[in-house]
Design an enzyme around this catalytic site. Structure first.
Site, PDB file in Angstrom:
ATOM      1  N   GLU A 249       1.853 -14.244   1.791  1.00 30.15           N
ATOM      2  CA  GLU A 249       3.023 -13.389   1.612  1.00 30.15           C
ATOM      3  C   GLU A 249       3.265 -12.559   2.866  1.00 30.15           C
ATOM      4  OE1 GLU A 249       2.822 -11.021  -1.934  1.00 30.15           O
ATOM      5  OE2 GLU A 249       1.749 -12.589  -3.029  1.00 30.15           O
ATOM      6  N   LYS A 251       3.518  -9.214   4.817  1.00 32.94           N
ATOM      7  CA  LYS A 251       2.936  -7.886   4.616  1.00 32.94           C
ATOM      8  C   LYS A 251       4.018  -6.871   4.965  1.00 32.94           C
ATOM      9  CE  LYS A 251      -1.090  -5.012   5.608  1.00 32.94           C
ATOM     10  NZ  LYS A 251      -0.391  -3.730   5.587  1.00 32.94           N
ATOM     11  N   ARG A 256       3.443   1.513  -1.030  1.00 32.84           N
ATOM     12  CA  ARG A 256       2.888   0.742  -2.141  1.00 32.84           C
ATOM     13  C   ARG A 256       3.171   1.520  -3.430  1.00 32.84           C
ATOM     14  NH1 ARG A 256      -2.977  -2.073  -2.039  1.00 32.84           N
ATOM     15  NH2 ARG A 256      -2.936  -3.102  -4.055  1.00 32.84           N
ATOM     16  N   GLU A 301       5.863  -3.323  -3.053  1.00 28.41           N
ATOM     17  CA  GLU A 301       6.048  -2.483  -1.866  1.00 28.41           C
ATOM     18  C   GLU A 301       7.510  -2.052  -1.843  1.00 28.41           C
ATOM     19  OE1 GLU A 301       3.294  -1.989  -0.094  1.00 28.41           O
ATOM     20  OE2 GLU A 301       3.962  -1.234   1.849  1.00 28.41           O
ATOM     21  N   ARG A 428     -12.245  -3.946  -1.613  1.00 27.90           N
ATOM     22  CA  ARG A 428     -11.703  -4.666  -0.454  1.00 27.90           C
ATOM     23  C   ARG A 428     -12.510  -5.941  -0.332  1.00 27.90           C
ATOM     24  NH1 ARG A 428      -8.723  -2.920   3.774  1.00 27.90           N
ATOM     25  NH2 ARG A 428      -8.918  -0.679   3.403  1.00 27.90           N
ATOM     26  N   LYS A 434      -5.683  -9.885   5.188  1.00 28.50           N
ATOM     27  CA  LYS A 434      -4.505  -9.580   6.002  1.00 28.50           C
ATOM     28  C   LYS A 434      -4.701 -10.073   7.422  1.00 28.50           C
ATOM     29  CE  LYS A 434      -5.841  -4.716   6.688  1.00 28.50           C
ATOM     30  NZ  LYS A 434      -5.457  -3.315   6.676  1.00 28.50           N
TER      31      LYS A 434
END
Ligand code: ATP
Length: 614
Positions: A249, A251, A256, A301, A428, A434
């Site tokens: 996707e 970023k 957020r 987002e 995480r 990312k």
């Protein structure tokens, strides 16, 4: 028997003197063991320096001036003789807690139940309007006079928002495990906390039904789920090697938003779990329209949308919304789009443990689909909601090509998602990876550092009152902030002054228990503000505490400079961690010896079509 405030404050006093996290957990565990179930949540919140879980904004934050007036009033009501004015004494002592403790020395309190003191403080915190200041002074003065000097010390610190026992959330969870279930309970406790962000709720479940109570906690609208976060890698190939066929996707660089609806009330929570509902009236409205009385929790987002160009605004424009006033006017001036990328709860059921492919299908079913394959992404979403743009990549080159395209469109990078990955609340890991433009440079990405101290300016900087800051990363193993850099550049003069003013407010007399640093700044500050920092390099250094152990050097930043002012969207626990610094250090070394060009992509698809995942 109900616990008294004095008894609880005896424990606070012991905690304050400890520096070992293990000892703290043991001591706090001992206190929890003694409490009745209804006392658990209030005491846990008090240890956190709050009246409620942090996402409900439970800090009292009364001004020192008001508390001083309450102390003066208490002294005068009780006709306690004084040699010096409390105001002067406060100037010397610098802590209203120590002041009131000294002035009340020799008195005995009424051993009030901790619950009634907590309720009294809650009542105080909601007093508002005309005459409320006077009312607060009066009530607080009365309260001081019914407390032991030691309890008055902690209550005074609590009401000014400076309790600072040095006990972080991780230590509170360790304490719960010490109290019940031992090591095995720890991961269940953490998991439950990640689902509701409310340690009081977790403690209550533990007190009521033991570990079973904790294991049966589920997400509930109104309690933010701690957000899933990304790992970093630096090429399509690395990503593909790690997770294989994956969804990729854009970023987006906006806010957020975790949106909750319990069927009646819609709430929005930010990246650092603050409630931001009032900033997003159009998201609230659109959620009501779309879901009616259904219950839901989803994430997306929010980005400023340029209706003339059909594109999105950069973050600097989107963030103008942050100014609390005139949100409605701003919403017309800078309309928003919320690009939905995850779904965690629907119609009373948790979706957290379902694989990403299922969650995504449901998102595409529920929300208007605006953007999938590259070709279809010509026009911007027409409603407030759209879905994040997504391709399914069955080859590393597809990831690289998508990456190049989103950069051309002005976005900051991509996020690759493991098809079978669950939503890992509060963690995480490689379910999300990312890749940003900066990762292809020597030192990938900026680091988010917590400010732990500052130095007054010299020379040119004298008039700013600040020359540099001392900054730290978070070490989850020690639940502490460990120094990594002294930073003296990156901000405009105006912003240095603003920063100094913010830091002045949080100066503390000595190094906080949760801060580890061999370097002594001129002023220590409460570790609460996070800034983004860029550096040329990460180096090994004996000076800093980040990653330092058993005679091994720590890690430090070379030529660090701030690239943001204090980040409103991040709290200290969201800072970069020691292990991330280590990963960046090794990646930076490896990167020097590697360079790869993307190959031509073969295909891309939307998830609902089955794409290329089979
Ligand atoms: P950064 O400072 O790089 O934005 P972060 O520490 O806030 O990172 P990460 O987990 O590293 O958080 O990156 C994920 C962030 O990217 C999320 O917090 C979210 O706001 C944003 N984001 C933008 N687009 C997406 C997307 N399609 N899927 C998930 N997160 C997205």
């Amino acid at each position: 028997m109900p616990a008294s405030i004095d008894h609880v404050c005896e424990y606070f006093s012991s905690l304050e003197r400890l520096s070992s996290r293990l000892e703290m957990a043991r001591t706090l565990g001992g206190l929890l063991k003694e409490l009745d179930v209804p006392e658990l949540a209030p005491v846990v919140y008090m240890v956190q320096g709050q009246l409620a879980p942090p996402f409900r904004g439970g800090e009292m934050g009364m001004s020192s001036k008001l508390v001083l007036r309450a102390i003066e009033r208490a002294i005068s009501d009780a006709a306690i003789p004084l040699n010096e004015s409390p105001e002067r004494l406060l100037g010397v002592l610098g802590d209203p807690g120590v002041l009131v403790e000294q002035l009340l020395a020799g008195r005995t309190g009424k051993a009030l139940p901790v619950l009634s003191v907590f309720e009294e403080l809650c009542a105080l915190s909601v007093q508002s309007g005309e005459g409320s200041q006077e009312g607060k002074v009066r009530s607080l003065a009365e309260l001081f006079l019914s407390l032991s000097p030691l309890s008055a010390r902690f209550v005074a610190r609590f009401v000014v928002g400076k309790l600072r026992l040095g006990v972080g959330d991780a230590t509170i969870m360790d304490a719960m495990a010490q109290w019940q279930g031992g090591k095995e309970a720890k991961s269940a406790i953490e998991k439950a906390y990640n689902l509701c962000s409310d340690l009081g709720r977790v403690a209550t479940a533990l007190g009521r039904e033991g570990l079973d109570g904790v294991l049966s906690l589920r997400p509930v609208p109104g309690y933010p789920i701690r957000m899933a976060l990304c790992e970093r890698l630096s090429s399509g190939e690395e990503i593909f090697d790690k997770i294989g066929v994956c969804a990729v996707e854009s970023k987006y660089d906006g806010f957020r938003c975790q949106v909750h609806s319990d069927g009646q009330r819609v709430q929005v929570f930010s990246r650092n779990l603050e409630e931001t509902t009032s900033m997003f009236p159009e998201i609230v409205e659109a959620t009501r329209v779309l879901f009616g009385d259904r219950t839901v929790i989803f994430e997306g987002e929010a980005l400023g949308f340029n209706s003339e160009t059909g594109g999105f605004h950069p973050f600097q424009v989107t963030i103008t919304r942050k100014r609390k006033h005139n949100v409605l006017e701003k919403s017309l001036e800078v309309p928003l789009k919320a690009l939905v990328f995850d779904l965690m709860y629907l119609d009373g059921e948790s979706w957290l443990d379902r694989p990403f492919r299922e969650r995504r299908k449901q998102i595409e079913h529920v929300f208007p689909v605006h953007a999938f394959a590259i070709d279809e992404y010509e026009t911007a979403p027409s409603g407030v909601f759209g879905t994040s743009r997504l391709i399914v990549a069955d080859h590393p080159s597809l990831i690289d090509q998508f990456f190049d395209e989103v950069l051309e469109e002005g976005f900051e990078g991509i996020i690759a998602k493991r098809m079978e990955g669950v939503y890992t609340a509060g963690s995480r890991n490689f379910n999300w990876i990312k890749l940003k433009r900066s990762y292809k440079e020597a030192l990938s990405d900026t680091l988010d550092l917590v400010l732990i101290g500052y130095y007054p300016g010299k020379g040119q900087r004298t008039r700013l009152g600040i020359g540099a800051v001392l900054a730290a990363v978070y070490d989850p193993d020690q639940d502490a902030f460990v120094s990594i850099a002294r930073i003296g550049s990156g901000l405009t003069e105006e912003n240095w002054i603003i920063l100094r003013q913010m830091l002045e407010e949080s100066v503390v007399p000595s190094r906080p228990a949760s801060v580890f640093s061999d370097i002594e700044p001129e002023y220590w500050v409460d570790p609460r503000y996070v800034v983004s920092v860029r550096a040329d390099d990460i180096t090994r250094s004996p000076q800093h505490m980040c990653g330092k152990k058993d005679g091994e050097d720590g890690y430090a930043l070379r030529f660090p400079r701030m690239v943001s002012h204090v980040r409103a969207d991040k709290g200290p626990l969201d800072a970069t961690t020691v292990s991330e610094v280590k990963t960046l250090f090794y990646r930076q070394r490896n990167l020097l010896s590697r360079h790869r060009k993307p190959e031509k992509p073969e295909q891309s698809g939307r998830l609902e079509d089955g794409g290329v995942e089979e």
